[in-house]
Design an enzyme around this catalytic site. Structure first.
Site, PDB file in Angstrom:
ATOM      1  N   CYS A   1       0.887  -1.176   0.000  1.00 18.31           N
ATOM      2  CA  CYS A   1       0.000   0.000   0.000  1.00 18.31           C
ATOM      3  C   CYS A   1       0.921   1.221   0.000  1.00 18.31           C
ATOM      4  O   CYS A   1       1.859   1.271  -0.781  1.00 18.31           O
ATOM      5  CB  CYS A   1      -0.971  -0.039   1.170  1.00 18.31           C
TER       6      CYS A   1
ATOM      7  N   GLY B   1       2.802   0.357   3.977  1.00 17.40           N
ATOM      8  CA  GLY B   1       2.961  -1.091   4.104  1.00 17.40           C
ATOM      9  C   GLY B   1       2.731  -1.625   5.491  1.00 17.40           C
ATOM     10  O   GLY B   1       3.218  -2.718   5.810  1.00 17.40           O
ATOM     11  N   TRP B   2       1.965  -0.906   6.324  1.00 19.85           N
ATOM     12  CA  TRP B   2       1.748  -1.428   7.684  1.00 19.85           C
ATOM     13  C   TRP B   2       0.279  -1.471   8.105  1.00 19.85           C
ATOM     14  O   TRP B   2      -0.029  -1.710   9.264  1.00 19.85           O
ATOM     15  CB  TRP B   2       2.589  -0.655   8.707  1.00 19.85           C
ATOM     16  N   ASP B   3      -0.660  -1.274   7.173  1.00 27.15           N
ATOM     17  CA  ASP B   3      -2.088  -1.423   7.479  1.00 27.15           C
ATOM     18  C   ASP B   3      -2.760  -2.371   6.478  1.00 27.15           C
ATOM     19  O   ASP B   3      -3.070  -3.505   6.820  1.00 27.15           O
ATOM     20  CB  ASP B   3      -2.787  -0.055   7.463  1.00 27.15           C
ATOM     21  N   ARG B   4      -2.972  -1.897   5.264  1.00 27.10           N
ATOM     22  CA  ARG B   4      -3.606  -2.743   4.253  1.00 27.10           C
ATOM     23  C   ARG B   4      -2.718  -3.915   3.848  1.00 27.10           C
ATOM     24  O   ARG B   4      -3.201  -5.026   3.599  1.00 27.10           O
ATOM     25  CB  ARG B   4      -3.953  -1.891   3.024  1.00 27.10           C
TER      26      ARG B   4
END
Length: 416
Positions: free
Chosen positions: A315, A318-321
Site C-alpha cells: 500500500c 505497508g503497515w495497514d492494508r
C-alpha cells in the site's frame, strides 16, 4: 543456524498471545534491543522453522529499516523440499541495503511467505526524490552512515523535483539517482522471483501540500517496472475502518466512496488474471467491504497457485492494508494445510499477529484510539472465507500438487 538453541523456552500458548497483544497495544515496534521483543523474535523463528529453512539478516538498531524486525527472517526453502532454495540470503543482504531507499520509509521489498516455491513479498510504495534525499539524510543523522552510497552522490546543482516534471518536458538533475535506486529495487524484485505487483493504493501517487511524497509502479514514467505484471487493486485505507466500527463492526453493507477527492486509482488487472480469476471486476465500485476483500484474496490465491513467479503486495507505508492481505493469505494457506502445516491454531494466531502485524510496524494503539480497527477486521473477516471457493484445494482441481498432502486445518480457520 542452530534453531533449537535460539528458541529455548519459546513454546507458544494462549497466555503468550495475550502477552503479545498487551505489548503490541502499549508500544509501536522499533528495531531496537528490547527483552520483550527478543522473546517475540525467538518465538517467531521457532514457529517459522517448524516448516521452513530459515536464515536471518540482521537489522540491529534499524540500520536497514527502523520499522522492520531486528532480525529479518528469510524463508529459503520448505523442509519438504530443502534442495529447492527459493531465496539466497547472502545475495539478499546486499540488495536490501542498496534498494531500501527506493521505497517509502526505507520499507524495502522483503519475502515473508513461501508457497509452491514462490515468494509472497511485502513493502511500502515507491519513494520520490523528496523522500529519497530526506531519508538518506535521516539515515546519516541517526546511524552515522552515509546514505549517498546507496542513492548516488547528490549533484551540487540538483533541484529536487516532482516526477511530474518529466510530463512537462523539464530536465531533471535527479534522473540518474532515481534510475539507480529504482534499478536496484527492480533487481531485488527479480532476484526474489516476483512477477506480479499488487498495488493497494487508492491514489496514483500520494500528494501533500502540492508535493508528490510517494509514487507507485503504475505511474513510473520511465517504465522501469515494465517486466512485471502490475495489478492496480485500490483498497480503502485505514480511515475507512472508522466507518466499519461505527457500523457496529458489520462490513457487509459498507461501500467505499470512489469519487471523493484524491481517489484517482482505478482497478486494473492484468489480462491473464482477469480472464481466469472469474471475478466481475467491472462492478468493483459497488462491492461491499466484504466483497472487495474476498475478490482480492481470490485473485492473489489464484496467482499463487496458477501464475508464474511470486507476488509483491504493498500500500503506501505497508503497515495497514499490506499486513491485512499478507495475514489473510497466510491464514488461508495454513487452513488448507499447505503452509505452516505443523502449527496449531494458537501458534498460527501468534505467528501472524507477531510476524505480519507487530514486528513490521502496524500501529495498533494509534489505530485503536482513532477507531481505525483494520486489524480487528482481519480476524473478524475470517468467517467470510470458510467456503471452498477460498481454498487452494478447490483451485487445484485438475492440477498436480508440488507439495505433498498435508493435514488440513480449515475447520480451525476462525481463530478465537
Amino acid at each position: 543456524m542452530d534453531v533449537s538453541s535460539a528458541c529455548e523456552g519459546s513454546a507458544v500458548s494462549s497466555e503468550c498471545v495475550v502477552e503479545l497483544l498487551e505489548t503490541f497495544f502499549k508500544c509501536f515496534y522499533r528495531a531496537k534491543a528490547d527483552k520483550k521483543n527478543e522473546v517475540i523474535h525467538k518465538r517467531c523463528l521457532h514457529l517459522l522453522a517448524a516448516d521452513y529453512r530459515v536464515e536471518v539478516i540482521e537489522n540491529r538498531d534499524g540500520w536497514l529499516c527502523a520499522h522492520y524486525p531486528t532480525d529479518v527472517f528469510i524463508l529459503e526453502a520448505h523442509l519438504h523440499s530443502p534442495s529447492v532454495r527459493v531465496a539466497r540470503t547472502e545475495e539478499l543482504r546486499d540488495l536490501f541495503s542498496s534498494a531500501r531507499f527506493a521505497r517509502v520509509r526505507s520499507r524495502f521489498v522483503v519475502p515473508v511467505l513461501l508457497y509452491r516455491n514462490k515468494n509472497v513479498c511485502r513493502s511500502a510504495t515507491l519513494s520520490t526524490m523528496i523522500e529519497l534525499y530526506g531519508r538518506s539524510g535521516v539515515d546519516w543523522l541517526f546511524t552515522g552512515r552515509d546514505g549517498s552510497n546507496a542513492i548516488g552522490a547528490v549533484p551540487a546543482n540538483a533541484r529536487i523535483q516532482n516526477e511530474d516534471d518529466h510530463a512537462h518536458g523539464l530536465p531533471s538533475a535527479d534522473d540518474h539517482t532515481l534510475n539507480r535506486v529504482r534499478g536496484q529495487d527492480v533487481e531485488l524484485l527479480k532476484r526474489l522471483g516476483v512477477t506480479l505487483i499488487c498495488d493497494l493504493m487508492v491514489e496514483k501517487k500520494k500528494t501533500k501540500y502540492g508535493l508528490t511524497v510517494s509514487s507507485s509502479e503504475k505511474v513510473d514514467k520511465a517504465s522501469r517496472y515494465s517486466d512485471f505484471h502490475i495489478a492496480s487493486m485500490p483498497y480503502p485505507g485505514c480511515e475507512f475502518f472508522r466507518d466499519y466500527k461505527m457500523n457496529g463492526y458489520d462490513p457487509t453493507s459498507l461501500v467505499y466512496n470512489w469519487i471523493q477527492p484524491g481517489v484517482d486509482a482505478v482497478l486494473s488487472i492484468p489480462t491473464h488474471l482477469k480472464r481466469h480469476a472469474n471475478i466481475p471486476f467491472q462492478s468493483y465500485q459497488q462491492w461491499s467491504l466484504v466483497e472487495v476483500t474476498q475478490n482480492y484474496l481470490k485473485l492473489l490465491l489464484w496467482h499463487l497457485h496458477h501464475g508464474e513467479g511470486g507476488v509483491l503486495v504493498h500500500c503506501i507505508s505497508g503497515w495497514d492494508r499490506t499486513p491485512l492481505f499478507i495475514s489473510l493469505l497466510r491464514l488461508s494457506l495454513w487452513a488448507d494445510g499447505v503452509a505452516h502445516s505443523s502449527l496449531t491454531a494458537c501458534e498460527m494466531l501468534y505467528l501472524t499477529l507477531a510476524f505480519d502485524w507487530y514486528t513490521y510496524g502496524h500501529q495498533l494503539k494509534q489505530r485503536y484510539d482513532n477507531g481505525e480497527e483494520i486489524m480487528y477486521f482481519c480476524f473478524d473477516f475470517l468467517k467470510y472465507i470458510t467456503s471452498e471457493e477460498f481454498s487452494v484445494k478447490q483451485i487445484n482441481r485438475g492440477y498436480d500438487r508440488v507439495l505433498p498432502t498435508l493435514p488440513t486445518h480449515k475447520s480451525h480457520c476462525i481463530l478465537h
